[in-house]
Design a protein around this motif. Sequence first.
Motif, PDB file in Angstrom:
ATOM      1  N   ALA A  62       0.845  -1.189   0.000  1.00 31.36           N
ATOM      2  CA  ALA A  62       0.000   0.000   0.000  1.00 31.36           C
ATOM      3  C   ALA A  62       0.883   1.243   0.000  1.00 31.36           C
ATOM      4  N   MET A  63       1.039   1.875  -1.142  1.00 29.88           N
ATOM      5  CA  MET A  63       1.936   3.021  -1.264  1.00 29.88           C
ATOM      6  C   MET A  63       1.489   4.195  -0.393  1.00 29.88           C
ATOM      7  N   GLN A  64       0.165   4.422  -0.313  1.00 29.51           N
ATOM      8  CA  GLN A  64      -0.334   5.514   0.519  1.00 29.51           C
ATOM      9  C   GLN A  64       0.011   5.278   1.985  1.00 29.51           C
ATOM     10  N   GLU A  65      -0.113   4.031   2.411  1.00 30.45           N
ATOM     11  CA  GLU A  65       0.220   3.669   3.785  1.00 30.45           C
ATOM     12  C   GLU A  65       1.700   3.950   4.071  1.00 30.45           C
ATOM     13  N   ALA A  66       2.567   3.550   3.155  1.00 23.61           N
ATOM     14  CA  ALA A  66       3.999   3.795   3.323  1.00 23.61           C
ATOM     15  C   ALA A  66       4.299   5.283   3.355  1.00 23.61           C
ATOM     16  N   ASP A  67       3.652   6.034   2.484  1.00 28.37           N
ATOM     17  CA  ASP A  67       3.866   7.474   2.391  1.00 28.37           C
ATOM     18  C   ASP A  67       3.470   8.168   3.693  1.00 28.37           C
ATOM     19  N   GLU A  68       2.377   7.727   4.292  1.00 26.92           N
ATOM     20  CA  GLU A  68       1.850   8.378   5.487  1.00 26.92           C
ATOM     21  C   GLU A  68       2.616   8.014   6.749  1.00 26.92           C
ATOM     22  N   HIS A  69       3.090   6.775   6.853  1.00 28.52           N
ATOM     23  CA  HIS A  69       3.570   6.273   8.146  1.00 28.52           C
ATOM     24  C   HIS A  69       5.067   6.000   8.225  1.00 28.52           C
ATOM     25  N   CYS A  70       5.749   5.848   7.089  1.00 29.36           N
ATOM     26  CA  CYS A  70       7.168   5.491   7.123  1.00 29.36           C
ATOM     27  C   CYS A  70       8.053   6.738   7.058  1.00 29.36           C
ATOM     28  N   GLU A  71       9.038   6.773   7.921  1.00 28.39           N
ATOM     29  CA  GLU A  71       9.986   7.884   7.908  1.00 28.39           C
ATOM     30  C   GLU A  71      11.019   7.711   6.799  1.00 28.39           C
ATOM     31  N   ARG A  72      11.419   6.476   6.549  1.00 27.83           N
ATOM     32  CA  ARG A  72      12.288   6.169   5.410  1.00 27.83           C
ATOM     33  C   ARG A  72      11.789   4.891   4.739  1.00 27.83           C
ATOM     34  N   ILE A  73      12.150   4.761   3.467  1.00 28.35           N
ATOM     35  CA  ILE A  73      11.683   3.632   2.667  1.00 28.35           C
ATOM     36  C   ILE A  73      12.846   3.083   1.849  1.00 28.35           C
ATOM     37  N   ALA A  74      12.927   1.756   1.797  1.00 27.41           N
ATOM     38  CA  ALA A  74      13.833   1.091   0.854  1.00 27.41           C
ATOM     39  C   ALA A  74      12.974   0.325  -0.139  1.00 27.41           C
ATOM     40  N   LEU A  75      13.267   0.494  -1.417  1.00 24.37           N
ATOM     41  CA  LEU A  75      12.525  -0.197  -2.454  1.00 24.37           C
ATOM     42  C   LEU A  75      13.399  -1.312  -3.017  1.00 24.37           C
ATOM     43  N   MET A  76      12.975  -2.574  -2.783  1.00 28.10           N
ATOM     44  CA  MET A  76      13.736  -3.728  -3.240  1.00 28.10           C
ATOM     45  C   MET A  76      13.240  -4.210  -4.596  1.00 28.10           C
ATOM     46  N   HIS A  77      14.181  -4.730  -5.389  1.00 27.57           N
ATOM     47  CA  HIS A  77      13.839  -5.340  -6.670  1.00 27.57           C
ATOM     48  C   HIS A  77      14.914  -6.371  -6.997  1.00 27.57           C
ATOM     49  N   ARG A  78      14.475  -7.584  -7.293  1.00 29.07           N
ATOM     50  CA  ARG A  78      15.393  -8.666  -7.645  1.00 29.07           C
ATOM     51  C   ARG A  78      16.492  -8.860  -6.611  1.00 29.07           C
ATOM     52  N   GLY A  79      16.090  -8.794  -5.330  1.00 31.56           N
ATOM     53  CA  GLY A  79      16.990  -9.174  -4.253  1.00 31.56           C
ATOM     54  C   GLY A  79      17.893  -8.100  -3.698  1.00 31.56           C
ATOM     55  N   SER A  80      17.805  -6.877  -4.203  1.00 30.08           N
ATOM     56  CA  SER A  80      18.655  -5.812  -3.689  1.00 30.08           C
ATOM     57  C   SER A  80      17.883  -4.502  -3.616  1.00 30.08           C
ATOM     58  N   VAL A  81      18.440  -3.537  -2.889  1.00 24.51           N
ATOM     59  CA  VAL A  81      17.797  -2.227  -2.736  1.00 24.51           C
ATOM     60  C   VAL A  81      18.109  -1.369  -3.950  1.00 24.51           C
ATOM     61  N   ARG A  82      17.063  -0.841  -4.581  1.00 29.31           N
ATOM     62  CA  ARG A  82      17.224   0.017  -5.764  1.00 29.31           C
ATOM     63  C   ARG A  82      17.031   1.493  -5.444  1.00 29.31           C
ATOM     64  N   ALA A  83      16.355   1.798  -4.339  1.00 28.31           N
ATOM     65  CA  ALA A  83      16.142   3.191  -3.950  1.00 28.31           C
ATOM     66  C   ALA A  83      15.964   3.260  -2.443  1.00 28.31           C
ATOM     67  N   LEU A  84      16.458   4.324  -1.831  1.00 28.03           N
ATOM     68  CA  LEU A  84      16.397   4.477  -0.375  1.00 28.03           C
ATOM     69  C   LEU A  84      16.291   5.955  -0.033  1.00 28.03           C
ATOM     70  N   GLY A  85      15.365   6.291   0.860  1.00 23.89           N
ATOM     71  CA  GLY A  85      15.240   7.669   1.303  1.00 23.89           C
ATOM     72  C   GLY A  85      13.917   7.914   1.994  1.00 23.89           C
ATOM     73  N   THR A  86      13.662   9.161   2.342  1.00 29.18           N
ATOM     74  CA  THR A  86      12.364   9.516   2.893  1.00 29.18           C
ATOM     75  C   THR A  86      11.340   9.487   1.760  1.00 29.18           C
ATOM     76  N   PRO A  87      10.051   9.383   2.070  1.00 29.70           N
ATOM     77  CA  PRO A  87       9.055   9.449   1.002  1.00 29.70           C
ATOM     78  C   PRO A  87       9.202  10.698   0.142  1.00 29.70           C
ATOM     79  N   ALA A  88       9.474  11.834   0.765  1.00 24.50           N
ATOM     80  CA  ALA A  88       9.608  13.080  -0.004  1.00 24.50           C
ATOM     81  C   ALA A  88      10.807  13.014  -0.937  1.00 24.50           C
TER      82      ALA A  88
END
Length: 266
Positions: A197-223
Amino acid sequence: MTDDPAVRCAGLRQVFGETVAVDGLDLEVRRGEVFGLLGPNGAGKTTTIRTITTLLPAPPDTVTVLGRDVARRRTQVRRLIGYVPQQLSADGTLSGRENVMLFARLYDVPRRQRREQVESVIAAMDLEEAADRPVKTYSGGMVRRLELAQALVSAPQLLILDEPTVGLDPVARDGVWERIARTREETGMTVLVTTHAMQEADEHCERIALMHRGSVRALGTPAELKEGVGSLDDVFRHYTGNTLAEAEKGGMRDVRAARRTAGRLG
């Protein structure tokens, strides 16, 4: 150990047969934050979570929880963690209070503190009136709040949530997050959550890591992640691909698990 992050993965690799589930994962979760682990089915999120929670073996020196090596100090790590899996963990034939008491025993909460801890988390999740009813009579939102009570009964320093609101309506979903926020304010607990749920992550997570094919492809705050891209949905598509094949990569096992949980909560 107080300077160590809540979770650190350094070059974590998990391979099953010819399938590389996690491929050299580097990740840090800071103490006290709400950290979101996002990605399509098959990205390696669940394998990562199961390794952190000691349900899968970790190679030495690749995963630590609050300064403890998961490979060498499994028992210590388990005592620091509360875990709410995607699949339901409450027994519908037992009452809510009986379920929480069972988890207090499983988490080895000292006997002299057990009853007080059980009553405290039941009250924190607003389940006092329903505590002696069979769980099979609970609504979906009540079941998830009960599972939070089960995970929190040992007063964990790290709470791990795997798709905690799948199958819940918006009111029940907000209720779950409201109680998580209340517990964090009182205890300073770290929260690691996976969600689609992207909206849920946007509202509640201070930082986010986006995984794809076993590794992190993006990392940071939602903004930070949304800057110049658009919404978190756009960020998700940008880093994981737009094709139906990518979206379905998790296969039937992931689909069945999500549908089974949503069906039981709905």
